[in-house]
Scaffold this active site. Structure first.
Site, PDB file in Angstrom:
ATOM      1  N   GLY A  87      37.440  37.962  34.279  1.00  0.00           N
ATOM      2  CA  GLY A  87      38.593  38.662  34.848  1.00  0.00           C
ATOM      3  C   GLY A  87      38.525  40.141  34.552  1.00  0.00           C
ATOM      4  O   GLY A  87      37.731  40.600  33.732  1.00  0.00           O
ATOM      5  N   SER A 144      40.038  47.241  31.783  1.00  0.00           N
ATOM      6  CA  SER A 144      39.046  46.446  31.062  1.00  0.00           C
ATOM      7  C   SER A 144      38.573  45.275  31.910  1.00  0.00           C
ATOM      8  O   SER A 144      39.191  44.912  32.910  1.00  0.00           O
ATOM      9  CB  SER A 144      39.617  45.934  29.740  1.00  0.00           C
ATOM     10  OG  SER A 144      40.701  45.061  29.978  1.00  0.00           O
ATOM     11  N   LYS A 178      34.986  41.485  25.916  1.00  0.00           N
ATOM     12  CA  LYS A 178      35.968  42.336  26.591  1.00  0.00           C
ATOM     13  C   LYS A 178      35.510  43.789  26.500  1.00  0.00           C
ATOM     14  O   LYS A 178      35.361  44.338  25.402  1.00  0.00           O
ATOM     15  CB  LYS A 178      37.347  42.164  25.958  1.00  0.00           C
ATOM     16  CG  LYS A 178      38.445  42.983  26.615  1.00  0.00           C
ATOM     17  CD  LYS A 178      39.806  42.666  26.011  1.00  0.00           C
ATOM     18  CE  LYS A 178      40.912  43.448  26.688  1.00  0.00           C
ATOM     19  NZ  LYS A 178      42.242  43.120  26.119  1.00  0.00           N
ATOM     20  N   ASP A 237      53.745  42.006  25.095  1.00  0.00           N
ATOM     21  CA  ASP A 237      53.292  41.613  26.440  1.00  0.00           C
ATOM     22  C   ASP A 237      53.123  40.094  26.514  1.00  0.00           C
ATOM     23  O   ASP A 237      52.172  39.601  27.110  1.00  0.00           O
ATOM     24  CB  ASP A 237      51.979  42.320  26.796  1.00  0.00           C
ATOM     25  CG  ASP A 237      51.683  42.257  28.304  1.00  0.00           C
ATOM     26  OD1 ASP A 237      52.626  42.025  29.094  1.00  0.00           O
ATOM     27  OD2 ASP A 237      50.511  42.408  28.691  1.00  0.00           O
ATOM     28  N   LYS A 278      53.529  36.554  27.900  1.00  0.00           N
ATOM     29  CA  LYS A 278      53.749  35.966  29.221  1.00  0.00           C
ATOM     30  C   LYS A 278      52.819  34.761  29.331  1.00  0.00           C
ATOM     31  O   LYS A 278      51.865  34.621  28.543  1.00  0.00           O
ATOM     32  CB  LYS A 278      53.453  36.987  30.314  1.00  0.00           C
ATOM     33  CG  LYS A 278      52.038  37.570  30.277  1.00  0.00           C
ATOM     34  CD  LYS A 278      51.848  38.631  31.349  1.00  0.00           C
ATOM     35  CE  LYS A 278      50.451  39.261  31.251  1.00  0.00           C
ATOM     36  NZ  LYS A 278      50.241  40.288  32.280  1.00  0.00           N
ATOM     37  N   PRO A 279      53.057  33.873  30.284  1.00  0.00           N
ATOM     38  CA  PRO A 279      52.207  32.678  30.392  1.00  0.00           C
ATOM     39  C   PRO A 279      50.721  32.992  30.541  1.00  0.00           C
ATOM     40  O   PRO A 279      49.878  32.254  30.034  1.00  0.00           O
ATOM     41  CB  PRO A 279      52.769  31.969  31.630  1.00  0.00           C
ATOM     42  CG  PRO A 279      54.214  32.369  31.651  1.00  0.00           C
ATOM     43  CD  PRO A 279      54.231  33.788  31.180  1.00  0.00           C
ATOM     44  N   ASP A 321      45.527  38.880  24.089  1.00  0.00           N
ATOM     45  CA  ASP A 321      45.818  40.187  24.686  1.00  0.00           C
ATOM     46  C   ASP A 321      46.846  40.979  23.885  1.00  0.00           C
ATOM     47  O   ASP A 321      48.029  40.992  24.196  1.00  0.00           O
ATOM     48  CB  ASP A 321      46.287  40.026  26.133  1.00  0.00           C
ATOM     49  CG  ASP A 321      46.162  41.332  26.908  1.00  0.00           C
ATOM     50  OD1 ASP A 321      45.995  42.391  26.270  1.00  0.00           O
ATOM     51  OD2 ASP A 321      46.235  41.308  28.145  1.00  0.00           O
TER      52      ASP A 321
END
Length: 493
Positions: free
Chosen positions: A31, A36, A53, A146, A148-149, A183
């Site tokens: 991804g 990044s 990453k 941050d 989140k699912p 993250d």
């Protein structure tokens, strides 16, 4: 709004040639985001899979980006917890910093659940586990900011581990999966608290960020911002959708700032009242009204899972009214003000006062209708950030002039509802909280009142007000303007 790097579970958005990093066999891209990109790789010397990453490209590797990248790596390295993705190494390749992270094969929680509402016990057990993990972060001085699912990764392995969340003994609900938080690119180190955390721009994902983040008050986004995010994750799991969403990120942030979430039970039936109360308590607009620690949230969820009373309580009707007044002050003031004005008129009409019947009744009804309509419109302009001076003045002037005409048909300066002039100054300040708006409105209302005094003096001798009455009311208007001006200055507007 800051663009976010991807979580390591995200699918590739476009093909790219994997870098040939010494010591690693780099495979496909997992991804990428604005700054990044993440690759699946194999660490040769340690013989294990990793996620690499990278800063997206050298053009994005400026001093600030490198500092953020290094801060993220340090934050992860400090957090040795089974519920957090671990870091193995950091390095640099072709002037691009990278970090080697634990590879989680199951993807993000958002893909695991999709848009399907999950069983309430399943949701409570999973979020309780996440809250315990976040409490560990907070105890080590790290605020994620941050959550989140997509940043909650799911193990693909079938075997359960000791740290896996459970739904309680005897539960017929499938146990939640093993998850890890990832993250930490926006994480705030409470000990360091560097200038990188004080950009003044909204940071995070709009649908899951706390109101203080959406407002750009980055320094205020402390541990309770993570508690808000946990509430939004719970809401998403219970209902299959986030509490606020829109195709326009700015519109989503406006909803986060100005709207209250629809109760989960109104979106999806069968949600226990206690779990709904816990969810909504997490998402209170004011941080002081939320759980004050992730541990307290986890404890309440555990109480719910055990069938015991929870610490949080549902809002009373009066508290709900208070929240509505705080969220929609212009609508509240206009509704209450013009409502009182109209009820007084109806009371006088029912008492047989001839001045409040016939044609005048319909005129007053029209004035009240204009006032009721102006409130929501002014509120909408204010919420959208487009309440410009001329627009606001015109919308305030319309009900002021209409009310003045109604008073002229009644008893002029002696009309009982003339007191509605005073709160109109406050309404103007809510519409556009500037000194200019306050004093223009005060001057307009003062002129309208003095016009009533002049008309009574020239044409309506029975309605004449004494000099003392006129001076007292004008002094009241000026005082209201001054107090409102000082309050606005105190609030820094």
């Amino acid at each position: 709004m800051t663009e976010r790097p991807p979580s390591i579970n995200e699918s590739p958005t476009r093909a790219s040639t994997p870098p040939q990093v010494p010591g690693y066999d780099v495979f496909d891209e997992l991804g990428r985001g604005g700054t990044s990109v993440v690759y699946r790789a194999h660490h040769q010397s340690l013989a294990r899979p990793v996620a690499l990453k990278f800063v997206l490209d050298p053009a994005h590797a400026d001093a600030e980006a490198r500092a953020r990248f290094q801060r993220e790596a340090r934050s992860i390295a400090r957090l040795q917890h089974p519920g957090i993705v671990q870091i193995f190494a950091v390095g640099e390749y072709e002037d691009r910093p990278f970090m080697a992270l634990e590879l989680i094969d199951g993807g993000g929680l958002h893909r695991h659940v999709g848009d399907t509402p999950q069983p309430p016990l399943w949701c409570a057990a999973l979020v309780a586990h996440l809250a315990r993990t976040i409490e560990y972060c907070h105890q080590h001085g790290i605020v994620h900011r941050d959550l989140k699912p997509a940043n909650i990764l799911v193990y693909a392995a079938e075997d359960r581990a000791d740290n896996a969340p459970t739904c309680g003994e005897g539960s017929q609900v499938p146990a939640p999966p093993i998850v890890k938080i990832t993250d930490f690119g926006l994480a705030r180190d409470l000990a360091e608290d560097s200038d990188l955390t004080r950009t003044g721009l909204p940071m995070g994902t709009p649908a899951y960020m706390a109101p203080e983040q959406a407002a750009g008050r980055v320094a205020d986004a402390d541990e309770r911002a993570d508690i808000y995010a946990l509430g939004t994750v719970l809401y998403r799991l219970l209902t299959g959708r986030p509490p606020f969403s829109s195709d326009d990120p700015l519109r989503t942030m406006q909803k986060v700032l100005n709207d209250d979430p629809v109760a989960p039970g109104e979106v999806q039936s069968g949600i226990p009242a206690d779990l709904e109360t816990i969810c909504l308590r997490c998402m209170m607009k004011v941080p002081e009204a939320r759980y004050q620690s992730a541990e307290a949230l986890a404890d309440d969820l555990q109480q719910f899972l055990l069938g015991e009373p929870i610490a949080a309580r549902a809002l009373t009707s009066f508290e709900k009214l208070q929240r509505w007044v705080v969220r929609k002050p212009i609508v509240a003031l206009t509704f209450f003000g013009f409502g009182a004005f109209y009820l007084l008129h109806l009371a006088l009409a029912m008492m047989g006062d001839p001045l409040h019947s016939g044609t005048f009744h319909w005129y007053v009804t029209g004035v009240a209708a204009v006032g009721f309509a102006a409130g929501p419109l002014l509120q909408q302009l204010r919420d959208a950030g487009r309440a410009q001076v001329l627009t606001s003045i015109s919308l305030i002037a319309l009900p002021v002039l209409a009310a003045t005409a109604a008073f002229a048909f009644d008893r002029g300066p002696l009309s009982a509802p003339v007191a509605v002039y005073v709160p109109m100054i406050g309404v103007a300040a809510l519409a556009l909280p500037t000194a200019r708006m306050i004093w223009i409105t005060t001057a307009l209302i003062s002129c309208c009142y003095l016009t009533l005094v002049l008309i009574a003096e020239l044409y309506q001798p029975a309605n004449r007000a004494s000099v003392e009455q006129v001076l007292a009311f004008c002094l009241t208007l000026v005082t209201m303007g001054l107090v409102t001006h000082l309050l606005v200055r105190r609030l820094g507007r």
